[in-house]
Design a protein around this motif. Structure first.
Motif, PDB file in Angstrom:
ATOM      1  N   GLY A 131     -35.029  29.330 -29.062  1.00  0.00           N
ATOM      2  CA  GLY A 131     -33.704  29.404 -28.466  1.00  0.00           C
ATOM      3  C   GLY A 131     -33.646  28.858 -27.059  1.00  0.00           C
ATOM      4  O   GLY A 131     -32.599  28.407 -26.599  1.00  0.00           O
ATOM      5  N   ARG A 189     -27.135  25.776 -36.077  1.00  0.00           N
ATOM      6  CA  ARG A 189     -28.532  26.185 -35.958  1.00  0.00           C
ATOM      7  C   ARG A 189     -29.240  25.999 -37.294  1.00  0.00           C
ATOM      8  O   ARG A 189     -30.385  25.580 -37.357  1.00  0.00           O
ATOM      9  CB  ARG A 189     -28.591  27.654 -35.549  1.00  0.00           C
ATOM     10  CG  ARG A 189     -29.338  27.834 -34.240  1.00  0.00           C
ATOM     11  CD  ARG A 189     -29.534  29.265 -33.907  1.00  0.00           C
ATOM     12  NE  ARG A 189     -28.269  29.963 -33.744  1.00  0.00           N
ATOM     13  CZ  ARG A 189     -28.176  31.274 -33.628  1.00  0.00           C
ATOM     14  NH1 ARG A 189     -29.261  32.014 -33.679  1.00  0.00           N
ATOM     15  NH2 ARG A 189     -27.010  31.850 -33.484  1.00  0.00           N
ATOM     16  N   ALA A 230     -30.958  25.499 -28.331  1.00  0.00           N
ATOM     17  CA  ALA A 230     -30.798  25.908 -29.723  1.00  0.00           C
ATOM     18  C   ALA A 230     -30.193  27.311 -29.808  1.00  0.00           C
ATOM     19  O   ALA A 230     -29.424  27.609 -30.716  1.00  0.00           O
ATOM     20  CB  ALA A 230     -32.144  25.870 -30.433  1.00  0.00           C
TER      21      ALA A 230
END
Lengths: 248, 365
Positions: free
Chosen positions: A90, A141, A133
């Motif tokens: 992420g 995603r 992300a």
């Protein structure tokens, strides 16, 4: 045509609990295979054994022609894996995620760059490449996760509930992308809860308490049990099996 | 393999750089710690607040008091406070010592009779109390010598090597540097793999052809780099701000630090194989750090510890590194003097890395 996946009496026990109980099946090259079952039926355990994440208790199997006990390394080179939780970083951008996984598969710099370009074109990821992300909407995603798992052009792609929590429009588009992959010869091994998705598969198997209770072409199965659709068929089969085991 | 390791390193460094909090922790914390600890952990005893009772009130007694307070050691903070309330001053921290000169002080002194001078010392801090009494005795002896001209049979001339002013900060700062890199590297590396397990990326990595050695190397080298950065910041700050003399060889210190980092990163790695969440890893790393710091000789000399505890300290890699840092920085120790410590650290590092590797491979299959 050689088989992409063969399993023979594959079993996994955790202590007294048998998660996967002597399942056998084969998946042909280029086939879209739906691996269905209720929650806790043993689907994920089976997939994890095929991907080399878990060692089977007994039984045999090959993936891409490689033995699941001995040829783990070769299997890993020829498969892609997209799991229920999207395994992205992420705190890295979409591009960095792609770059990282591509490098782990040891793709050459030039090749990797071309593939990222190509994939982001196909999946419409271009405008998201420089975003973290973790900040992408779920549907994007999921596309990014798909892109990272096919960067190295795997012969077989395992997808463990790839469309959980995504809206129907996105799901349909996602399946379009999967079909494109299948057209190019990738074998797809998919688990799902969505029966409309299962109908997209060439063949499906239905698992219950670690066993495969039915296997075949979706429309053939619907005819065989004379049900209006897969959903009804699934519900009927599972409840029948549950009653049987309750009787015993 | 090289490509995979480089990719992992780059990824890991990106992740650290993205995390503002982490950056602050790595670059600002060492300076704050050095500043605070450097000034706080000061074992020097100076400027002892003293209450003075002069019942003699003679020129000699005044001279005696002057001698007492001439150095920087004793300062008169209250003169002739109420006698009955003397203890209250200790309780209220007005003074930590009280000097009592009896009214027959000069009379006895001139008649060469024994003279009694009283000194009350606040013993609640045992360490500074004994230093205080040492100063007082020394000053009394000097006074005798000067006033009476007694030739002394034995004169001891002391000279302190390496740290002539006995500045505790010269001793503490190298220790703080060692403590800092222990904590940072053990904690970061212990969380590195557990974090990936928590968010699920570890599973994704395990289905790639990545090998366990590549994963371990790629995940630990970035933290070694951060450890070196951390050490450089702390050292530079210590030398520039506190004016710590650096007697020995910088390159030797960096070289041996590399071996030391091998041990702390190994511990971190091992922790990440036995824990499931980042919180658990954090606690284990914290426990290790505390153990390592307390049994390293950082605060109190290992020789003062009970014998059983002294044996336990041999299991602590920081114990060896503490000797190395202080030895190189303060005494200019060369590699010949440090072989036992180096060998001990290598053994520890190899053992911990091998066991985490073994545990790791087992878990994955």
């Amino acid at each position: 045509m050689p088989d992409a996946v063969t399993i023979e009496k594959l079993t996994k026990k955790f202590g007294d609990f048998t998660a996967v109980d002597q399942i056998s099946l084969t998946v042909g090259e280029g086939e879209v295979f739906g691996f269905l079952g209720a929650n806790g039926a043993g689907k994920t355990t089976a997939i994890r054994m095929l991907c080399g994440l878990l060692l089977p208790t007994s039984g045999n199997g090959t993936v891409g022609g490689f033995d699941i006990y001995r040829d783990n390394e070769n299997i890993k080179k020829s498969i892609g894996y997209m799991s229920q939780k999207f395994s992205l970083y992420g705190d890295l951008t979409a591009y960095e995620n792609l770059w990282f996984y591509g490098s782990v598969y040891q793709l050459k710099k030039k090749v990797l760059k071309d593939r990222i370009d190509e994939l982001s074109e196909e999946l419409g990821l271009h405008e998201f490449l420089n975003r973290l992300a973790g900040n992408l909407p779920l549907g994007w995603r999921q596309r990014l996760a798909l892109a990272t798992s096919v960067l190295h052009r795997p012969k077989i792609l395992f997808l463990d509930e790839p469309t959980g929590g995504v809206d129907p429009v996105f799901r349909r588009r996602f399946w379009g992308m999967l079909y494109d992959l299948a057209d190019k010869g990738t074998t797809l091994f998919v688990t799902t809860h969505y029966m409309d998705e299962a109908e997209y598969c060439h063949r499906i198997s239905i698992m219950h308490h670690g066993r495969i209770i039915e296997l075949g072409n979706p429309s053939d199965l619907i005819q065989k049990y004379q049900q209006p659709n897969l959903e009804e068929l699934f519900v009927q089969l599972i409840s029948k099996k549950s009653e049987e085991s309750a009787d015993v | 393999m090289i490509q995979t390791i480089l990719a992992l390193m780059k990824k890991e460094l990106y992740q650290v750089i993205r995390d503002r909090n982490m950056l602050r922790l790595i670059f600002v914390m060492p300076i704050i710690q050095l500043l605070v600890l450097g000034y706080a952990i000061n074992t020097d005893v100076k400027k002892i607040d003293t209450a003075v009772y002069d019942f003699d009130r003679s020129s000699l007694s005044r001279e005696y008091i002057k001698a007492k307070t001439a150095g920087d050691y004793f300062i008169v903070s209250s003169e002739n406070p109420p006698v009955l309330d003397a203890e209250r001053g200790f309780k209220e921290n007005l003074y930590t010592a009280a000097l009592i000169i009896p009214n027959d002080f000069s009379e006895n002194f001139i008649e060469k009779k024994p003279v009694n001078v009283g000194l009350l010392i606040d013993g609640s801090n045992a360490n500074s109390a004994s230093i205080t009494s040492g100063y007082a005795e020394m000053i009394a002896m000097q006074f005798n010598r000067r006033q009476l001209d007694i030739p002394e049979p034995i004169v001891m001339r002391q000279q302190m090597l390496y740290n002539p002013e006995s500045e505790s900060i010269y001793f503490m700062v190298p220790g703080i540097v060692a403590v800092l890199i222990t904590m940072i590297t053990a904690m970061l590396s212990s969380m590195a793999i557990v974090r990936e397990r928590e968010i699920g990326t570890l599973e994704q990595l395990m289905v790639t052809p990545i090998t366990v050695p590549a994963l371990i190397i790629g995940k630990t080298i970035p933290f070694a780099i951060l450890g070196f950065l951390e050490m450089s910041i702390a050292l530079l700050f210590g030398v520039l701000w506190f004016g710590i003399p650096f007697v020995g060889s910088w390159s030797l210190l960096y070289g041996l630090t590399f071996i030391f980092l091998f041990t702390t990163l190994g511990v971190g790695l091992f922790i990440s194989t036995v824990t499931k969440t980042q919180q658990q890893a954090m606690f284990y790393a914290w426990f290790f750090s505390i153990f390592a710091i307390l049994t390293s000789g950082f605060f109190s000399p290992i020789a003062n510890m009970p014998e059983a505890v002294q044996y336990i300290t041999y299991l602590n890699p920081l114990r060896y590194y503490m000797i190395i840092v202080r030895g190189i920085m303060m005494k200019g120790a060369s590699i010949d003097a440090l072989y036992p410590e180096i060998i001990a650290m290598i053994i520890f590092g190899v053992l911990i890395f091998t066991s985490s590797w073994l545990r790791y491979s087992k878990r994955v299959s």
